[in-house]
Write an enzyme that holds these catalytic residues in place. Sequence first.
Site: not given
Length: 308
Positions: A203, A193-195, A101
């Site tokens: 995620a 974490a990416d989101r 995000v």
Amino acid sequence: MSSGAAMSLEAIRYRRGSLAILNQLLLPEQLRYEPVASVERAWEAIRAMEVRGAPAIALVGCLSLAVELAAGAGPTGDAAELETFVGERLRFVVTARPTAVNLGREAQRLRDFVRRRVRSPDVTAQGLRESIIEHIEGLLEKDRGDNRSIGAHGARHILQRVPEGGVTLLTHCNTGTLATAGYGTALAVVVGADRVAASGDTANKIGTYQLAVAARHHGIPFYVAAPSSSCDPALPGGADIPIEERPGKELTHLQGLCLAAPGIDVWNPAFDVTPHDLITGGIVTEFGVFAPGELREALAERAAAGGQ
């Protein structure tokens, strides 16, 4: 271009008008920095995973636009036309990686910044161009500062739970200097974490969920380290996070050589979702460590107070 062993290892090298990235597809056999002179080249590098890690992805996407603007790309005589050009470039680059995000969030912040500047009565196209470049360049130092804060908050929180002696830490995902502008986000915690959804579900690279389950079973605190730019309160929970699926050849081939049976069917999701109740240690941001259920309110309070 090649880099000698004595040079510092960093994912991004930038100066006004020039951007180069370390091609992580070539590691560890080659250490090669390649120029990124356009938003299209940035899109290709992000999509092909030459550059990795949500913070680094966001930086490369935005910095590639700064390079174009420094080279004179886009309209030169009208600020409103330049705003349109910037918006179109940003909408294109954010399509490179859907799960992380950070890129979309920084692109939106940049669009909002440009919109405010265009409304200024004395704005000129050249002045707007300079202010956009300076805004993007400021993201580099902000990212480094956020990384140091995340590491400090995470280390403090973990060590407070250990009465004496040292700790053994397992990290998962690309959490070090190659995932960011420098330093790294998860040097003192467990996963990146990416989101992060509003519920605290996260995620991260595939395999994170299995580690969280194992940690819960063995009573080991499980932490997620993520800058606030990775938090997406607009998404209610993990089921709403778009999961990127990568080409199957990434699992069946290495350096062009097929390692699997010809024609084998492959499903290659790049991320999995860890439910918030498995994050037993907390979510570490540049603002502090929060339980998953506390994160949304804490970030909203921070935003209301003027923080990012």
